[in-house]
Design an enzyme around this catalytic site. Structure first.
Site, short mmCIF file in Angstrom:
data_model
loop_
_atom_site.label_atom_id
_atom_site.label_comp_id
_atom_site.label_asym_id
_atom_site.label_seq_id
_atom_site.Cartn_x
_atom_site.Cartn_y
_atom_site.Cartn_z
N THR A 14 43.23 36.68 48.62
CA THR A 14 43.20 38.07 48.15
C THR A 14 42.48 38.98 49.12
O THR A 14 43.01 40.02 49.54
CB THR A 14 42.52 38.13 46.77
N GLY A 135 31.60 44.83 46.63
CA GLY A 135 32.96 45.10 47.11
C GLY A 135 32.96 46.16 48.20
O GLY A 135 32.39 45.99 49.27
N LYS A 206 24.44 37.89 44.16
CA LYS A 206 24.36 39.18 44.85
C LYS A 206 22.94 39.74 44.86
O LYS A 206 22.49 40.28 45.87
CB LYS A 206 25.33 40.17 44.19
N GLY A 303 38.34 43.39 44.52
CA GLY A 303 39.73 43.75 44.81
C GLY A 303 40.07 43.56 46.27
O GLY A 303 39.19 43.61 47.14
#
Length: 437
Positions: A14, A135, A206, A303
């Site tokens: 992805t 992201g 994270k 994403g």
């Protein structure tokens, strides 16, 4: 000066697909920013058949990892396969060969970051990992460069989109966790096995990276207190709103002298907070520096293209360094390696917070006074009480908000209270971020 920068991508899933698309579609823009072409020379993946919707130049796609690691012309290796063992081996071998490295692998950095940081520093190569947190949000660069002159007082973050999507739906629609999780899986916002997301582990990975960069200290991931959202109910979400709060899964870090708080758990935050407004799969990170005070970074936390954007930003930064002989200019872990200092991660029982406590009690006279008596015995002061719908002899919720209290004291009080005969189930505890009034 080099006439081009050559990139080898390992992992065409992805994120890798998003990176390839950006490098190819925006090649001219990137060339103008860097000064020379940045060429995607090799893409390595075990699956060379599946159509990803990206047309690679002939001869670029390979299943042979050696064509990336052993090619002396490749300047930057992108590790986008995820996981631990193979990814770690790829990164360390690339560094040992003097190649610059970019990764999005937060789990690997949280667990084995110290070994990787040390190797990058020893070989004087750049290590980019902007995509590992938030992201497409540039939080890594904010900590390592934009806010480098600040002492970071605290960090609060919604840093997992899946959990935020689930909590947003639960808040908006009043549905239970399991129902919303199933909807999120059908919609593609949650994995078939969502454990890392809903149990808080992804957020803790994270947060570990953020603490490492903000405070110049090695972080033992196991010391980060981690709770998930699986136990949250629409009842608690509704009560939170009545008190003027919403519930978010937050990664929280605070500097306390020569100690650091580092914790992930569901948290009530005031509805007026900028972070409280963040819904769906979006992330938000609030940084408080001693010079800049509050800064909020907001955007898509996952994403293909948002995460790919962060990877490509590292590629561009490193390409510029290669062209000017500046590789290794920014230390891998933000602080110079010999200037990093171990700081104590404050154990959870030592932190102080405001608390929301929901007791399920058999409705009879004297219950509230007995609960208050136990809390008072541990030095826990009550800020407000909410009890609705008296039902003599039946089980009803009693909700208490406390003033600032120590975790150890609250836990001890709840152990005593939960043993009382009028308590029908274990007490629900949610920590509250806000000011003690």
């Amino acid at each position: 000066m080099k006439s081009s920068i050559s990139v080898g991508l390992v992992g065409f899933g992805t994120v890798g697909t998003g990176v390839a698309k950006i490098l190819l579609d925006n090649a001219q823009l990137i060339r103008r920013r860097v000064g020379v072409p940045v060429e995607l020379s090799r893409v390595c993946d075990v699956d060379t058949i599946r159509d990803r919707g990206v047309r690679l130049p002939d001869g670029v796609l390979t299943a042979d990892l050696r064509q990336v690691l052993d090619d002396p012309s490749i300047d930057i290796v992108l590790e986008l396969i995820g996981g631990y063992d193979t990814a770690k081996r790829v990164i360390l071998e690339a560094i040992a060969k003097g190649k610059q490295v970019v990764t999005a692998n937060k789990a690997l950095l949280a667990m084995h970051g110290e070994e990787i940081f040390e190797a990058a520093a020893r070989h004087h190569v750049d290590l980019g990992f902007e995509a590992s947190v938030g992201g497409g949000i540039p939080v890594i660069r904010a900590l390592t460069q934009g806010l480098a002159g600040n002492r970071i007082v605290s960090m609060y973050g919604i840093i997992n989109g899946t959990s935020n999507y689930i909590l947003s739906r639960m808040t908006r629609e009043g549905h239970g966790f399991e129902d919303v999780l199933a909807e999120a899986q059908r919609a593609g916002y949650a994995e078939a096995d969502p454990a890392f997301d809903v149990a808080g582990i992804d957020s803790a990975h994270k947060l570990s990276i953020m603490v490492t960069l903000a405070y110049g200290t090695p972080v033992n991931f196991k010391e980060v207190h981690t709770e998930g959202i699986t136990h949250l109910t629409p009842l608690d979400i509704a009560y939170a709103r009545e008190f003027g709060y919403t519930i978010k899964l937050l990664g929280i870090a605070k500097l306390q002298g020569d100690q650091v708080e580092a914790r992930v758990h569901p948290t009530m935050i005031p509805l007026t907070s900028p972070v409280a407004q963040v819904e769906g799969v979006y992330n938000a990170i609030q940084l408080v520096g001693d010079a800049v005070e509050d800064i909020v970074l907001y955007g898509r936390g996952a994403g293909s293209l948002p995460t790919g954007s962060a990877v490509v930003s590292d590629v561009i930064d490193i390409a510029r360094n290669l062209l000017t002989g500046g590789a290794g200019r920014v230390p891998p872990a933000s602080f110079q390696q010999d200037q990093r200092r171990p700081l104590r991660i404050l154990p959870m029982e030592e932190i102080a917070s405001l608390y929301y406590l929901r007791f399920m009690v058999v409705d009879r006279p004297g219950v509230l006074s007995q609960i208050s008596g136990v809390l008072g015995g541990y030095g826990i002061s009550i800020s407000s009480v909410l009890q609705k719908g008296r039902k003599e002899g039946q089980t009803v919720p009693v909700v208490i908000m406390t003033h600032m209290a120590r975790e150890r004291d609250v836990r001890s009080a709840l152990r005593d209270i939960d043993r009382m005969p009028f308590i029908s189930e274990p007490t629900t505890l949610i920590r509250v971020e806000g000011h003690d009034e």
